[in-house]
Design a protein around this motif. Structure first.
Motif, PDB file in Angstrom:
ATOM      1  N   LEU A 114       8.454  20.680  13.383  1.00  0.00           N
ATOM      2  CA  LEU A 114       7.827  19.502  12.792  1.00  0.00           C
ATOM      3  C   LEU A 114       8.330  18.246  13.502  1.00  0.00           C
ATOM      4  CD1 LEU A 114       8.096  20.327   8.976  1.00  0.00           C
ATOM      5  CD2 LEU A 114       6.045  20.369  10.395  1.00  0.00           C
ATOM      6  N   THR A 115       7.436  17.317  13.716  1.00  0.00           N
ATOM      7  CA  THR A 115       7.775  16.006  14.240  1.00  0.00           C
ATOM      8  C   THR A 115       7.838  15.067  13.040  1.00  0.00           C
ATOM      9  OG1 THR A 115       6.644  16.490  16.306  1.00  0.00           O
ATOM     10  CG2 THR A 115       7.021  14.168  15.812  1.00  0.00           C
ATOM     11  N   THR A 116       8.738  14.099  13.084  1.00  0.00           N
ATOM     12  CA  THR A 116       8.919  13.194  11.949  1.00  0.00           C
ATOM     13  C   THR A 116       8.603  11.758  12.339  1.00  0.00           C
ATOM     14  OG1 THR A 116      10.644  14.599  11.015  1.00  0.00           O
ATOM     15  CG2 THR A 116      10.586  12.323  10.251  1.00  0.00           C
ATOM     16  N   TYR A 117       7.833  11.107  11.482  1.00  0.00           N
ATOM     17  CA  TYR A 117       7.584   9.678  11.593  1.00  0.00           C
ATOM     18  C   TYR A 117       8.232   9.034  10.380  1.00  0.00           C
ATOM     19  CZ  TYR A 117       5.275   5.166  11.370  1.00  0.00           C
ATOM     20  OH  TYR A 117       5.035   3.821  11.290  1.00  0.00           O
ATOM     21  N   GLN A 118       9.117   8.048  10.616  1.00  0.00           N
ATOM     22  CA  GLN A 118       9.761   7.362   9.500  1.00  0.00           C
ATOM     23  C   GLN A 118       8.920   6.162   9.097  1.00  0.00           C
ATOM     24  OE1 GLN A 118      13.993   6.610   9.683  1.00  0.00           O
ATOM     25  NE2 GLN A 118      13.803   4.904   8.262  1.00  0.00           N
ATOM     26  N   ASP A 119       8.390   6.246   7.916  1.00  0.00           N
ATOM     27  CA  ASP A 119       7.559   5.219   7.318  1.00  0.00           C
ATOM     28  C   ASP A 119       8.430   4.480   6.296  1.00  0.00           C
ATOM     29  OD1 ASP A 119       5.321   3.800   6.488  1.00  0.00           O
ATOM     30  OD2 ASP A 119       4.329   5.501   5.536  1.00  0.00           O
ATOM     31  N   ALA A 120       7.899   3.464   5.667  1.00  0.00           N
ATOM     32  CA  ALA A 120       8.610   2.775   4.592  1.00  0.00           C
ATOM     33  C   ALA A 120       7.663   2.587   3.426  1.00  0.00           C
ATOM     34  CB  ALA A 120       9.137   1.434   5.064  1.00  0.00           C
ATOM     35  N   GLY A 121       8.147   2.900   2.249  1.00  0.00           N
ATOM     36  CA  GLY A 121       7.360   2.670   1.040  1.00  0.00           C
ATOM     37  C   GLY A 121       7.437   1.209   0.645  1.00  0.00           C
ATOM     38  N   GLU A 122       6.733   0.837  -0.401  1.00  0.00           N
ATOM     39  CA  GLU A 122       6.737  -0.546  -0.867  1.00  0.00           C
ATOM     40  C   GLU A 122       8.144  -1.028  -1.204  1.00  0.00           C
ATOM     41  OE1 GLU A 122       5.352  -2.155  -4.889  1.00  0.00           O
ATOM     42  OE2 GLU A 122       3.677  -2.620  -3.554  1.00  0.00           O
ATOM     43  N   SER A 123       9.001  -0.119  -1.668  1.00  0.00           N
ATOM     44  CA  SER A 123      10.376  -0.473  -2.023  1.00  0.00           C
ATOM     45  C   SER A 123      11.231  -0.755  -0.787  1.00  0.00           C
ATOM     46  CB  SER A 123      11.020   0.669  -2.809  1.00  0.00           C
ATOM     47  OG  SER A 123      11.173   1.798  -1.949  1.00  0.00           O
ATOM     48  N   GLY A 124      10.718  -0.363   0.381  1.00  0.00           N
ATOM     49  CA  GLY A 124      11.503  -0.483   1.606  1.00  0.00           C
ATOM     50  C   GLY A 124      12.260   0.789   1.932  1.00  0.00           C
ATOM     51  N   ASP A 125      12.309   1.717   0.971  1.00  0.00           N
ATOM     52  CA  ASP A 125      12.978   2.998   1.209  1.00  0.00           C
ATOM     53  C   ASP A 125      12.171   3.820   2.204  1.00  0.00           C
ATOM     54  OD1 ASP A 125      14.968   2.360  -0.583  1.00  0.00           O
ATOM     55  OD2 ASP A 125      14.073   3.474  -2.246  1.00  0.00           O
ATOM     56  N   PRO A 126      12.855   4.628   3.010  1.00  0.00           N
ATOM     57  CA  PRO A 126      12.125   5.433   3.993  1.00  0.00           C
ATOM     58  C   PRO A 126      11.307   6.552   3.358  1.00  0.00           C
ATOM     59  CG  PRO A 126      14.472   5.935   4.079  1.00  0.00           C
ATOM     60  CD  PRO A 126      14.298   4.810   3.099  1.00  0.00           C
ATOM     61  N   VAL A 127      10.222   6.876   4.034  1.00  0.00           N
ATOM     62  CA  VAL A 127       9.401   8.045   3.720  1.00  0.00           C
ATOM     63  C   VAL A 127       9.302   8.800   5.029  1.00  0.00           C
ATOM     64  CG1 VAL A 127       7.134   8.889   3.021  1.00  0.00           C
ATOM     65  CG2 VAL A 127       8.058   6.809   1.975  1.00  0.00           C
ATOM     66  N   TYR A 128       9.784  10.035   5.035  1.00  0.00           N
ATOM     67  CA  TYR A 128       9.749  10.843   6.247  1.00  0.00           C
ATOM     68  C   TYR A 128       8.481  11.685   6.234  1.00  0.00           C
ATOM     69  CZ  TYR A 128      14.538   9.292   6.424  1.00  0.00           C
ATOM     70  OH  TYR A 128      15.671   8.504   6.457  1.00  0.00           O
ATOM     71  N   ARG A 129       7.549  11.327   7.088  1.00  0.00           N
ATOM     72  CA  ARG A 129       6.271  12.025   7.172  1.00  0.00           C
ATOM     73  C   ARG A 129       6.383  13.046   8.298  1.00  0.00           C
ATOM     74  NH1 ARG A 129       2.640   9.599   3.896  1.00  0.00           N
ATOM     75  NH2 ARG A 129       3.171   7.527   3.165  1.00  0.00           N
ATOM     76  N   ARG A 130       6.256  14.313   7.945  1.00  0.00           N
ATOM     77  CA  ARG A 130       6.486  15.405   8.903  1.00  0.00           C
ATOM     78  C   ARG A 130       5.145  16.068   9.220  1.00  0.00           C
ATOM     79  NH1 ARG A 130      11.902  14.904   8.758  1.00  0.00           N
ATOM     80  NH2 ARG A 130      12.935  14.674   6.741  1.00  0.00           N
ATOM     81  N   PHE A 131       4.925  16.288  10.513  1.00  0.00           N
ATOM     82  CA  PHE A 131       3.632  16.787  10.968  1.00  0.00           C
ATOM     83  C   PHE A 131       3.809  17.690  12.182  1.00  0.00           C
ATOM     84  CE2 PHE A 131       4.599  12.780  12.962  1.00  0.00           C
ATOM     85  CZ  PHE A 131       4.247  12.943  14.284  1.00  0.00           C
TER      86      PHE A 131
END
Length: 134
Positions: free
Chosen positions: A56-73
């Motif tokens: 899986l490759t990971t893209y680090q996104d940010a939610g509205e709170s600023g906390d990271p969301v790790y989107r794996r694809f």
């Protein structure tokens, strides 16, 4: 019960043991963009429930709170497989469209309805949250 799924090209596969903790729909703009659609249908599973083969490759996104969301694809075909949130340690949110059999899906919970597309209709039994409950 074992549930299976994977990416479009087959390079990433997974098996989930047992029932998901939740089935939900996210209408946030970032999920819309990642899914290339009006929403993202998710199933929540514990770490120990899922076994993944392939890279899986990971893209680090940010939610509205600023906390990271790790989107794996899948790095080969780009299919989104799951999202991980540090605030939800021990849990993965699997993109339900990657399940081999989606016929049992019946999501009733909807998050981020504040950014749902105006043409989306909710069932009478839908449980709706403007954002993510916290």
């Amino acid at each position: 019960m074992t549930t299976t799924g994977g990416c479009l090209c087959g390079a990433v596969r997974y098996e989930i043991e047992g029932d998901p903790l939740l089935t939900a729909v996210c209408h946030c703009r970032n999920c819309q963009k990642q899914a290339g659609s009006a929403m993202s249908v998710l199933i929540g599973v514990r770490d120990e429930q899922i076994a993944i083969t392939g890279d899986l490759t990971t893209y680090q996104d940010a939610g509205e709170s600023g906390d990271p969301v790790y989107r794996r694809f899948c790095g080969t075909c780009g299919s989104p497989i799951l999202s991980d949130l540090p605030s939800q340690q021990g849990m993965h949110f699997v993109k339900a469209g990657t399940l081999d059999d989606v016929s049992a899906l019946d999501p009733k919970m909807h998050f981020w309805t504040v950014s749902a597309q105006p043409w989306v209709r909710f069932g009478e039994d839908a449980v709706k949250f403007d954002k993510t409950p916290g």
